[in-house]
Design a protein around this motif. Structure first.
Motif, short mmCIF file in Angstrom:
data_model
loop_
_atom_site.label_atom_id
_atom_site.label_comp_id
_atom_site.label_asym_id
_atom_site.label_seq_id
_atom_site.Cartn_x
_atom_site.Cartn_y
_atom_site.Cartn_z
N ASP A 95 0.83 -1.22 0.00
CA ASP A 95 0.00 0.00 0.00
C ASP A 95 0.86 1.27 0.00
OD1 ASP A 95 -2.33 -1.37 -0.11
OD2 ASP A 95 -2.89 -1.08 2.00
N LYS A 99 1.01 3.99 -2.91
CA LYS A 99 0.74 5.38 -2.51
C LYS A 99 1.92 6.29 -2.94
CE LYS A 99 0.22 8.27 1.61
NZ LYS A 99 0.19 8.28 3.10
N LEU A 129 -6.29 -2.07 -6.49
CA LEU A 129 -6.03 -1.05 -5.48
C LEU A 129 -7.15 -0.97 -4.46
CD1 LEU A 129 -4.72 1.86 -7.77
CD2 LEU A 129 -3.40 0.08 -6.61
N SER A 130 -6.79 -0.54 -3.26
CA SER A 130 -7.81 -0.29 -2.24
C SER A 130 -8.64 0.91 -2.68
CB SER A 130 -7.15 -0.03 -0.89
OG SER A 130 -6.36 1.14 -0.97
N LEU A 133 -6.92 4.30 -2.46
CA LEU A 133 -5.86 4.43 -3.45
C LEU A 133 -6.41 4.48 -4.87
CD1 LEU A 133 -3.13 2.04 -1.99
CD2 LEU A 133 -3.11 4.54 -2.06
#
Length: 526
Positions: A95, A99, A129-130, A133
């Protein structure tokens, strides 16, 4: 104090007051830059001292340094973005790595490196992606398409990029719903009929300053709001954004560039040129190549317009100066003519006054002469009448004696006529008449002589022979034969008397005779 000024200006959305604050802040920008540099140096020192700490600590410190450089200087921000990626990979934190890559793409976009930014974007799969994000990814890609559309400015490709940009930004908004704050800002773009009446520029100013946003946050929000307005309101929000960009030492700024463009559109060329110069300095300092190209394409036009305006002002100044000079010359010549006329009038007035004074003196002398003649003629007639009466009586007595043949009686009659006594009586009469007309003659005459040479009549005398000569002069009888005949002296005797007195006088020459003639006449008729 500056912030209070800004608050006071906003109550009436006074764009000029906000511009004044902005100009003052521009003069202080070095202070804000120095403050930021010191903070960066402090964080760098902490980062160096914690090389052996956990990746999370090092990543957070690196992230803080990146945040300082993010809108300040591209080269340094690029270095620390890559360090963040390396630290995240080393710690196997996916992550943080994604990011950091998105942040890297963002600063590449800000610097105008569109191809490199697209390379970063293409390496990422949005589906993996989350949610947060993915939203950041879509915003980055949407901004990239928007930036390249503006950069290309092509009739075909630009439209495709704009469509793609709009789609990505809409998807980002769907992915992560807008907060109440963001929605309130978005409502500023609604048409007047659909927008709440309370959403005025004053409201938005109070709204921004009341949310305890950072200076950079106020700058970004104000820039966003400026697109919803035009005219002074637009200038107001762009000025507010530029002020906070300066205070936060932000060099990657759109606000001051847009402010310069808006002021140029409003024909406020001086201010437009000032802010455009500041914008190009910021772009060069940050390394925003795209922004630098945009500004430098517009700056010559502003500079040319500024030069044209200054030339126009100079020409107008010269024209005004020439007009003033012509008016001044006309006034000068008018004043010269007026002064000549005034001097001529004054000279004429003086001549008239002098002539009037002279005429008055002549009139006084004529009047004096007339009065003297009247007195003397009266005296002459009275004296002649007395002598005629005397002669008439003597004639009758003599004729009577002749008729009676008494010739011896004639001699006693003739013996009664004593010429010397009659002459003395005549002089006494003349003296009395003269002193009646000129009662101050004797004293005035003696003022012309020194005390030891003064001539005073004896007791009971009116005038003595010497005074009598000058008395006749005062009456206007100057001829020696006439004076000699009147006084019964020879001409040489009269001349000798006059020369003797004039030689002893305090005033010499003709001035003595002039002084005699100036002895005041006194009218006895009154």
């Amino acid at each position: 104090m500056v912030l209070l000024t800004a608050n006071g200006a906003a109550q009436h959305v006074n764009a000029d007051s906000m511009l004044t604050v902005l100009k003052k802040e521009l003069a202080r920008k070095c202070l804000y830059d120095t403050k930021k540099e010191k903070m960066i140096e402090r964080l760098k020192s902490q980062f160096q001292n914690k090389q052996n700490h956990s990746p999370a600590v090092r990543y957070n410190l690196c992230n803080r340094i990146f945040d300082c450089y993010r809108a300040y200087k591209f080269d340094s921000a690029f270095v620390y973005a890559n360090k963040m990626i390396d630290i995240a990979r080393q710690s196997n934190n996916q992550d943080n790595e994604i990011k950091s890559q998105i942040l890297l793409g963002t600063i590449l976009l800000n610097s105008g490196l569109y191809k490199e930014a697209f390379d970063v974007v293409e390496k990422l799969d949005p589906e993996k992606l989350s949610v947060p994000l993915r939203s950041d990814y879509l915003i980055l890609r949407g901004r990239l398409y928007s930036g390249i559309a503006e950069y290309n400015n092509d009739g075909y490709f630009t439209r495709r990029y704009q469509i793609q940009s709009k789609q990505d930004l809409n998807h980002a908004e769907i992915t992560v719903a807008s907060t109440e704050f963001e929605q309130t800002l978005t409502d500023a773009y609604l048409p007047d009929l659909k927008r709440d009446k309370k959403l005025t520029p004053q409201f938005y100013y109070r709204y921004l300053t009341g949310h305890k946003l950072s200076e950079h946050g106020i700058a970004m929000s104000s820039t966003r709001l400026s697109f919803a307005y035009h005219g002074d309101n637009k200038v107001f929000f762009l000025s507010l954004a530029a002020i906070n960009d300066i205070r936060s030492a932000t060099k990657e700024t759109l606000a001051i560039f847009l402010l310069g463009k808006e002021l140029y559109r409003q024909n406020r060329t001086n201010e437009a040129y000032l802010f455009m110069q500041e914008a190009v300095k910021n772009a060069k300092f940050y390394g925003a190549r795209n922004r630098e190209v945009q500004i430098e394409s517009l700056l010559p036009a502003i500079a040319n317009k500024l030069l044209a305006e200054k030339q126009y002002e100079r020409d107008r100044f010269v024209i005004v100066l020439l007009v003033i000079l012509i008016i001044a010359l006309v006034l000068f010549f008018t004043l010269v003519v007026y002064r000549k006329q005034l001097l001529r009038i004054k000279a004429n007035e003086k001549t008239i006054i002098d002539q009037n004074i002279e005429l008055k003196k002549v009139n006084e002398k004529l009047w004096e002469s007339s009065r003297i003649k009247e007195e003397l003629i009266g005296l002459f007639l009275k004296t002649c009448s007395t002598y005629i009466d005397t002669l008439d009586r003597a004639k009758r007595k003599i004729l009577h004696s002749v008729k009676l043949g008494k010739f011896n009686d004639i001699k006693p009659l003739l013996d009664d006529v004593q010429i010397d006594r009659e002459k003395e009586a005549l002089y006494e009469t003349l003296d009395n008449a003269f002193l009646k007309i000129f009662p101050n003659f004797i004293s005035s005459f003696n003022l012309l002589l020194s005390p030891e040479d003064q001539i005073w009549p004896k007791g009971g005398e009116g005038l003595n022979p010497t005074l009598r000569i000058f008395a006749l002069m005062r009456l206007g009888i100057h001829e020696l034969p006439t004076v000699a005949k009147i006084l019964g002296y020879s001409e040489s005797t009269i001349y000798t008397y006059k020369i003797r007195v004039k030689a002893k006088a305090l005033i010499q020459g003709t001035d003595f005779e002039k002084s005699i003639m100036e002895i005041k006449f006194i009218d006895v008729s009154g």
